[in-house]
Write a protein that holds these residues in place. Structure first.
Motif, PDB file in Angstrom:
ATOM      1  N   GLU A   1     -13.768  -8.032  19.347  1.00  0.00           N
ATOM      2  CA  GLU A   1     -14.304  -8.553  20.609  1.00  0.00           C
ATOM      3  C   GLU A   1     -13.174  -8.849  21.589  1.00  0.00           C
ATOM      4  N   ILE A   2     -12.087  -9.407  21.088  1.00  0.00           N
ATOM      5  CA  ILE A   2     -10.925  -9.678  21.934  1.00  0.00           C
ATOM      6  C   ILE A   2     -10.363  -8.367  22.468  1.00  0.00           C
ATOM      7  N   ALA A   3     -10.285  -7.346  21.617  1.00  0.00           N
ATOM      8  CA  ALA A   3      -9.796  -6.028  22.046  1.00  0.00           C
ATOM      9  C   ALA A   3     -10.684  -5.456  23.144  1.00  0.00           C
ATOM     10  N   THR A   4     -11.986  -5.643  23.035  1.00  0.00           N
ATOM     11  CA  THR A   4     -12.910  -5.175  24.077  1.00  0.00           C
ATOM     12  C   THR A   4     -12.619  -5.869  25.396  1.00  0.00           C
ATOM     13  N   GLN A   5     -12.388  -7.170  25.354  1.00  0.00           N
ATOM     14  CA  GLN A   5     -12.062  -7.903  26.582  1.00  0.00           C
ATOM     15  C   GLN A   5     -10.772  -7.379  27.207  1.00  0.00           C
ATOM     16  N   ILE A   6      -9.773  -7.143  26.382  1.00  0.00           N
ATOM     17  CA  ILE A   6      -8.489  -6.628  26.878  1.00  0.00           C
ATOM     18  C   ILE A   6      -8.686  -5.227  27.455  1.00  0.00           C
ATOM     19  N   ARG A   7      -9.405  -4.378  26.721  1.00  0.00           N
ATOM     20  CA  ARG A   7      -9.683  -3.011  27.171  1.00  0.00           C
ATOM     21  C   ARG A   7     -10.419  -3.025  28.520  1.00  0.00           C
ATOM     22  N   ASN A   8     -11.264  -4.031  28.720  1.00  0.00           N
ATOM     23  CA  ASN A   8     -12.028  -4.154  29.963  1.00  0.00           C
ATOM     24  C   ASN A   8     -11.245  -4.815  31.089  1.00  0.00           C
ATOM     25  N   GLY A   9      -9.965  -5.120  30.848  1.00  0.00           N
ATOM     26  CA  GLY A   9      -9.114  -5.610  31.921  1.00  0.00           C
ATOM     27  C   GLY A   9      -8.742  -7.077  31.893  1.00  0.00           C
TER      28      GLY A   9
ATOM     29  N   GLU B   1      -6.589  -9.885  31.552  1.00  0.00           N
ATOM     30  CA  GLU B   1      -5.130  -9.976  31.475  1.00  0.00           C
ATOM     31  C   GLU B   1      -4.615 -11.345  31.058  1.00  0.00           C
ATOM     32  N   ASN B   2      -5.480 -12.333  30.950  1.00  0.00           N
ATOM     33  CA  ASN B   2      -5.022 -13.677  30.626  1.00  0.00           C
ATOM     34  C   ASN B   2      -4.949 -13.950  29.134  1.00  0.00           C
ATOM     35  N   ILE B   3      -5.436 -13.017  28.318  1.00  0.00           N
ATOM     36  CA  ILE B   3      -5.273 -13.148  26.874  1.00  0.00           C
ATOM     37  C   ILE B   3      -3.865 -12.661  26.553  1.00  0.00           C
TER      38      ILE B   3
ATOM     39  N   ALA C   1      -6.130  -1.256  22.767  1.00  0.00           N
ATOM     40  CA  ALA C   1      -6.810  -1.898  23.901  1.00  0.00           C
ATOM     41  C   ALA C   1      -5.820  -2.229  25.004  1.00  0.00           C
ATOM     42  N   LYS C   2      -4.658  -2.728  24.622  1.00  0.00           N
ATOM     43  CA  LYS C   2      -3.632  -3.078  25.617  1.00  0.00           C
ATOM     44  C   LYS C   2      -3.137  -1.829  26.340  1.00  0.00           C
ATOM     45  N   LYS C   3      -2.982  -0.718  25.610  1.00  0.00           N
ATOM     46  CA  LYS C   3      -2.567   0.531  26.240  1.00  0.00           C
ATOM     47  C   LYS C   3      -3.589   1.000  27.265  1.00  0.00           C
ATOM     48  N   VAL C   4      -4.866   0.886  26.920  1.00  0.00           N
ATOM     49  CA  VAL C   4      -5.930   1.249  27.869  1.00  0.00           C
ATOM     50  C   VAL C   4      -5.832   0.354  29.102  1.00  0.00           C
ATOM     51  N   GLN C   5      -5.675  -0.951  28.874  1.00  0.00           N
ATOM     52  CA  GLN C   5      -5.584  -1.901  29.973  1.00  0.00           C
ATOM     53  C   GLN C   5      -4.415  -1.552  30.897  1.00  0.00           C
ATOM     54  N   MET C   6      -3.339  -1.122  30.321  1.00  0.00           N
ATOM     55  CA  MET C   6      -2.142  -0.801  31.111  1.00  0.00           C
ATOM     56  C   MET C   6      -2.178   0.624  31.656  1.00  0.00           C
ATOM     57  N   GLY C   7      -3.253   1.353  31.381  1.00  0.00           N
ATOM     58  CA  GLY C   7      -3.400   2.697  31.931  1.00  0.00           C
ATOM     59  C   GLY C   7      -2.564   3.748  31.229  1.00  0.00           C
TER      60      GLY C   7
END
Length: 153
Positions: free
Chosen positions: A85-93, A95-97, A145-151
């Protein structure tokens, strides 16, 4: 409070009792651990509420989430669900985690110290843990997830 300097009774490097002064830590964070009365608090709504409260107080909105303890109802088998669930939040953008806490050891579970002769190598004697294979899977999912968030996916 942790971001400001404090004076307190402590010990020196030589083991002598003294008044110790800290400079404070500008990089402090809040840890969402969940609770027995309040229940889990790792979901997007709790993260958003925590972020809002920190910003309102003019504090850094740095949030770490504990995948164990109250957020998994102290069931180590639920830690990967919490982490997903945390990974989903990160993947969805989100940034505060800024990090997660995971109870991890060589082998899954925990054991009691009641009979020292029956202790198993690699099994925790404190909190129940996920094993190394599951830890690798959880961390890989979070990194992805972080890689997705960072593009960079």
């Amino acid at each position: 409070a942790a971001s400001h300097g404090h004076c307190f009774v402590g010990t020196t490097k030589q083991g002598i009792v003294a008044i110790v002064q800290s400079k404070g830590n500008k990089n402090c964070h809040v840890i969402l651990r969940g609770g027995t009365r309040s229940g889990p608090n790792y979901d997007a709504a709790h993260v958003a509420e925590t972020k809002e409260q920190l910003e309102k107080a003019k504090l850094p909105a740095n949030i770490m989430i504990d995948c164990s303890h109250g957020n998994s109802n102290k069931d180590h088998n639920r830690q990967p669900i919490v982490a997903a669930e945390i990974a989903t939040q990160i993947r969805n953008g989100e940034e505060n985690i800024i990090g997660v806490m995971i109870e991890s050891h060589i082998k899954a579970g925990k054991q009691s110290l009641t009979d020292m002769a029956k202790l198993q190598y690699g099994v925790s004697i404190t909190d129940a843990c996920i094993d190394l294979d599951m830890t690798e899977h959880v961390l890989s999912n979070l990194a992805g997830a972080k890689k997705v968030q960072m593009g960079r996916a």
